[in-house]
Motif scaffolding. Structure first.
Motif, PDB file in Angstrom:
ATOM      1  N   ILE A 136       0.834  -1.195   0.000  1.00 34.66           N
ATOM      2  CA  ILE A 136       0.000   0.000   0.000  1.00 34.66           C
ATOM      3  C   ILE A 136       0.872   1.250   0.000  1.00 34.66           C
ATOM      4  O   ILE A 136       0.579   2.234  -0.698  1.00 34.66           O
ATOM      5  CB  ILE A 136      -0.950  -0.009   1.214  1.00 34.66           C
ATOM      6  CG1 ILE A 136      -1.904  -1.196   1.134  1.00 34.66           C
ATOM      7  CG2 ILE A 136      -1.735   1.298   1.301  1.00 34.66           C
ATOM      8  CD1 ILE A 136      -2.697  -1.434   2.399  1.00 34.66           C
ATOM      9  N   GLN A 139       2.179   2.026  -3.432  1.00 35.83           N
ATOM     10  CA  GLN A 139       1.153   2.499  -4.365  1.00 35.83           C
ATOM     11  C   GLN A 139       0.593   3.879  -4.005  1.00 35.83           C
ATOM     12  O   GLN A 139      -0.055   4.511  -4.839  1.00 35.83           O
ATOM     13  CB  GLN A 139       0.017   1.479  -4.439  1.00 35.83           C
ATOM     14  CG  GLN A 139       0.438   0.140  -5.042  1.00 35.83           C
ATOM     15  CD  GLN A 139      -0.751  -0.767  -5.340  1.00 35.83           C
ATOM     16  OE1 GLN A 139      -1.901  -0.328  -5.331  1.00 35.83           O
ATOM     17  NE2 GLN A 139      -0.476  -2.033  -5.614  1.00 35.83           N
ATOM     18  N   THR A 140       0.809   4.333  -2.761  1.00 34.58           N
ATOM     19  CA  THR A 140       0.168   5.581  -2.324  1.00 34.58           C
ATOM     20  C   THR A 140       1.147   6.679  -1.914  1.00 34.58           C
ATOM     21  O   THR A 140       0.714   7.800  -1.642  1.00 34.58           O
ATOM     22  CB  THR A 140      -0.770   5.309  -1.133  1.00 34.58           C
ATOM     23  OG1 THR A 140       0.006   4.803  -0.024  1.00 34.58           O
ATOM     24  CG2 THR A 140      -1.835   4.289  -1.501  1.00 34.58           C
ATOM     25  N   LYS A 141       2.437   6.369  -1.859  1.00 31.59           N
ATOM     26  CA  LYS A 141       3.402   7.325  -1.294  1.00 31.59           C
ATOM     27  C   LYS A 141       3.490   8.633  -2.069  1.00 31.59           C
ATOM     28  O   LYS A 141       3.921   9.654  -1.510  1.00 31.59           O
ATOM     29  CB  LYS A 141       4.783   6.688  -1.211  1.00 31.59           C
ATOM     30  CG  LYS A 141       5.367   6.281  -2.555  1.00 31.59           C
ATOM     31  CD  LYS A 141       6.733   5.625  -2.389  1.00 31.59           C
ATOM     32  CE  LYS A 141       7.307   5.201  -3.727  1.00 31.59           C
ATOM     33  NZ  LYS A 141       8.634   4.559  -3.571  1.00 31.59           N
ATOM     34  N   LEU A 144      -0.639  10.447  -1.151  1.00 30.37           N
ATOM     35  CA  LEU A 144      -1.242  10.570   0.166  1.00 30.37           C
ATOM     36  C   LEU A 144      -0.331  11.395   1.075  1.00 30.37           C
ATOM     37  O   LEU A 144       0.868  11.515   0.815  1.00 30.37           O
ATOM     38  CB  LEU A 144      -1.483   9.193   0.776  1.00 30.37           C
ATOM     39  CG  LEU A 144      -2.670   8.400   0.214  1.00 30.37           C
ATOM     40  CD1 LEU A 144      -2.801   7.078   0.940  1.00 30.37           C
ATOM     41  CD2 LEU A 144      -3.969   9.187   0.329  1.00 30.37           C
ATOM     42  N   THR A 149       1.780   8.025   4.961  1.00 26.52           N
ATOM     43  CA  THR A 149       2.626   7.046   4.277  1.00 26.52           C
ATOM     44  C   THR A 149       3.887   6.726   5.076  1.00 26.52           C
ATOM     45  O   THR A 149       4.419   5.614   4.969  1.00 26.52           O
ATOM     46  CB  THR A 149       3.017   7.548   2.876  1.00 26.52           C
ATOM     47  OG1 THR A 149       3.661   8.823   2.988  1.00 26.52           O
ATOM     48  CG2 THR A 149       1.778   7.685   1.991  1.00 26.52           C
ATOM     49  N   ASN A 167      -9.850   4.516   1.934  1.00 25.95           N
ATOM     50  CA  ASN A 167      -9.176   5.717   1.453  1.00 25.95           C
ATOM     51  C   ASN A 167      -9.339   6.834   2.487  1.00 25.95           C
ATOM     52  O   ASN A 167     -10.457   7.314   2.713  1.00 25.95           O
ATOM     53  CB  ASN A 167      -9.775   6.154   0.115  1.00 25.95           C
ATOM     54  CG  ASN A 167      -9.035   7.348  -0.484  1.00 25.95           C
ATOM     55  OD1 ASN A 167      -8.207   7.985   0.171  1.00 25.95           O
ATOM     56  ND2 ASN A 167      -9.340   7.658  -1.732  1.00 25.95           N
TER      57      ASN A 167
END
Length: 289
Positions: A136, A139-141, A144, A149, A167
Motif C-alpha cells: 500500500i 502504491q500511495t506514497k 497521500l 505514508t 481511502n
C-alpha cells in the motif's frame, strides 16, 4: 528498527536486575511515545520470568497511566501475588523515573482438559489475494499525506494485510469493524508458547483503536483526533498449530462516547481456530482547530 521476529523477541526480553525487578528499552513504531503493545509485552515477559514453566498465561489486564518516554529505560517491578495449585497471579508495575506508566495484572494456569466451544471466524478474502502495508505504501506514497505514508513505510517484524483498504481522503463514515491478517516475519523454529504470547500481546495493540474512528470517518481522522490506549485486556484460548501461520484480527466497535472508544477483537489462526480475544478502551478526543 526491528525487521524479524528475533529482533522483536530480543527487544521484549528484559534485563534482570533482581528476582522481581527487570529493565527494558524502547523503539518507536512511528509515534513519539512508547508503543503500548511494547510495554505490555515486556510486562508479560517480566511476569513470565517469575512463573513456573508449567504455567501458561490465560488472561492479562493492563492500564496505560502515562505516555512512555522513548529515550528513557523502563523498570518493571513484579509483585508475586499468589501461587496456587492451578493458578498463579502476578502484578507488574512499569516505571520511568519512579513514576508508574503502566500496570499489568496477569493470571497463569496449568494445562487442563475441559469443554470446547468457539465462535466462527468471519469469511474474509485469503491473505494471498491482499496487499500488505508495504504494498500500500508503494502504491500511495506519491499522493497521500507524508504523515500517513511514513507510518506504512517503517520496517516491522510483522506483516499486515487489511481485508479492506479504506481511502483516508474520502470523507465518509465506515462500518464499525475491521479485519486484518497479520504474520510474524522469520519465526524461529524453537519459539515457545510463552514467547509467542508475548509477541501476540505486542501485535494486539496494532489496528484495534483506529477502528473506533470508523463510525466517524466523515469527520474524524488521525490529524484532528488525540488517540491513546487507556486499558487493554487479553484472553488466550488455544495454542496455534503453527506460530508462523497467518492470523486474522477481527475487530468491532460496540460503543464510542465521552471521548472514548471501546473496541473488541478476536484473533484466529488461518484454520479458523480462535487463539485469543481482546478488549481495549482508548481516548479519541477531538482536537480544537
Amino acid at each position: 528498527m526491528m525487521k524479524t521476529t528475533n529482533d522483536l523477541l530480543n527487544h521484549i526480553e528484559l534485563r534482570q536486575e533482581s528476582e522481581t525487578i527487570f529493565e527494558g528499552t524502547s523503539l518507536t513504531v512511528g509515534s513519539k511515545n512508547v508503543f503500548g503493545g511494547q510495554v505490555m509485552a515486556q510486562a508479560l515477559n517480566a511476569a513470565y520470568r517469575t512463573v513456573g514453566a508449567d504455567r501458561i498465561c490465560h488472561s492479562l489486564h493492563g492500564y496505560f497511566i502515562l505516555p512512555g518516554d522513548l529515550e528513557k529505560p523502563i523498570t518493571f517491578k513484579v509483585q508475586l501475588v499468589r501461587d496456587g495449585g492451578s493458578f498463579t497471579t502476578r502484578y507488574v508495575t512499569a516505571e520511568q523515573e519512579n513514576k508508574s506508566i503502566f500496570v499489568l495484572a496477569a493470571s497463569f494456569q496449568v494445562k487442563e482438559e475441559g469443554y470446547e466451544f468457539q465462535g466462527d471466524m468471519p469469511e474474509v478474502p485469503h491473505p494471498d489475494t491482499l496487499l500488505s502495508w508495504e504494498d500500500i505504501y508503494q502504491q500511495t506514497k506519491d499522493f497521500l499525506p507524508a504523515s500517513f505514508t511514513h507510518f506504512l513505510s517503517l520496517d516491522r517484524p510483522i506483516q499486515f494485510k487489511p481485508t479492506v483498504i479504506n481511502n483516508p481522503m474520502e470523507k465518509k463514515d465506515l462500518p464499525p469493524t475491521s479485519n486484518v491478517w497479520f504474520k510474524f516475519k522469520e519465526v524461529p523454529k524453537d519459539l515457545s508458547i510463552q514467547h509467542f504470547q508475548e509477541i501476540l500481546a505486542y501485535s494486539s495493540d496494532y489496528n484495534i483503536l483506529p477502528t473506533s474512528l470508523h463510525p466517524h470517518a466523515s469527520q474524524a481522522h488521525f490529524g484532528n483526533t488525540m488517540m491513546a490506549s487507556l486499558d487493554h485486556a487479553m484472553w488466550f484460548h488455544r495454542e496455534p498449530k503453527d506460530f508462523s501461520d497467518w492470523f486474522l484480527y477481527s475487530i468491532d466497535v460496540p460503543s464510542t462516547s465521552n471521548a472514548r472508544g471501546l473496541t473488541r477483537g478476536r484473533i484466529f489462526s488461518s484454520d479458523g481456530s480462535l487463539i485469543a480475544s481482546v478488549a481495549q478502551e482508548g481516548l479519541i478526543r477531538k482536537l480544537e482547530k
